[in-house]
Design an enzyme around this catalytic site. Sequence first.
Site, mmCIF file in Angstrom:
data_model
loop_
_atom_site.group_PDB
_atom_site.id
_atom_site.type_symbol
_atom_site.label_atom_id
_atom_site.label_comp_id
_atom_site.label_asym_id
_atom_site.label_seq_id
_atom_site.Cartn_x
_atom_site.Cartn_y
_atom_site.Cartn_z
ATOM 1 N N CYS A 109 -3.823 62.844 -78.747
ATOM 2 C CA CYS A 109 -4.800 62.729 -79.827
ATOM 3 C C CYS A 109 -4.749 61.285 -80.263
ATOM 4 C CB CYS A 109 -4.457 63.662 -80.988
ATOM 5 S SG CYS A 109 -5.509 63.374 -82.419
ATOM 6 N N CYS A 112 -5.210 60.888 -84.350
ATOM 7 C CA CYS A 112 -4.146 61.273 -85.274
ATOM 8 C C CYS A 112 -3.044 61.954 -84.474
ATOM 9 C CB CYS A 112 -4.675 62.133 -86.415
ATOM 10 S SG CYS A 112 -5.872 63.395 -85.925
ATOM 11 N N SER A 113 -2.805 63.248 -84.688
ATOM 12 C CA SER A 113 -1.763 63.903 -83.899
ATOM 13 C C SER A 113 -2.108 65.373 -83.674
ATOM 14 C CB SER A 113 -0.403 63.755 -84.574
ATOM 15 O OG SER A 113 -0.471 64.262 -85.891
ATOM 16 N N CYS A 114 -3.379 65.666 -83.398
ATOM 17 C CA CYS A 114 -3.799 67.031 -83.105
ATOM 18 C C CYS A 114 -2.981 67.554 -81.923
ATOM 19 C CB CYS A 114 -5.284 67.066 -82.748
ATOM 20 S SG CYS A 114 -6.328 66.502 -84.091
#
Lengths: 204, 99
Positions: A109, A112-114
């Site tokens: 991602c 962000c940090s999906c």
Amino acid sequence: MPHDHEKTYDEIRLPDEMELLERAIRELLIEKGIFSADDFSRQMQESEKISPADGAKIVARAWVDKNFKINLIQNPKSALASIGYKVGAPEPNLAVVEQTKKIHYIVVCTLCSCYPRSLLGPPPEWYKSLEYRSRVVINPREVLEEFGTKVDNNVEIKVLDSTADLRYFVLPQRPEGTENYNEAELAALVSRDSMVGVTVPQKP
Amino acid sequence: MRENKIFKFNVGDEVLVLDHDPPGHIRTPSYLRGKKGIIEFKHGIFRDPEKLALGKPGLPKRALYLVKFKQKDVWDSYNGPENDTIAADIYEHWLKLYN
């Protein structure tokens, strides 16, 4: 970089700007009554209940049960519900992609940090690092090699950047020579990182 | 004629990601803006994250696609094989037909 997964914080570390921002917003939302501190801690506990062992169990089931595998790829929500996992709303939808001899998926991602939290729990530190997120899209083969994964040049590397409402879960290939393994033995071969696509399950 | 009204694009259509840079909560990564890709999958319609981020209901909902790009089309300096790809989920209002 890939080898600092299990960072230990044995020094006192001051929160960085983003952590302070998160804390400030969280406290404001609690003060305004949008949610309570209890809601927050319950949600945190809920999200930490899931771990990569859950994902590994699902992979092993797909390896031994062809119908389950087909259903898992075509309709992950109903396939997972049949073995007691709930994905989808309020969490984002899940997509399952299958590694084959022709195509090797890697998930990132960049924004962000999906991450497929509903099957793997919270993401590891390296997954959230700016280094992984920026390098894997530009030079995936080099990053894979740092994880000890060599993918043949005639295999398509396909990086999946989970930018929106889907979370991607990688179904790795079953290692050769594991025909006699039972489901639990197979699950033990499936690491968290292989379900992100940066490593490949190996027969011990 | 397009097969339905929900989706403006079909699987296999060549598309261009719009190359603009509005402020706000944008889910289209900047490294893909202005790049040519191909519609690989139609995910469905979702609330617009650019509006949700402002505390609005996120309407109208937006069609979301999985768009696949050749690495060589994204990075001039890509040093891997020709057939390596990268794919991302992109909302319809960020895409136009490539011609």
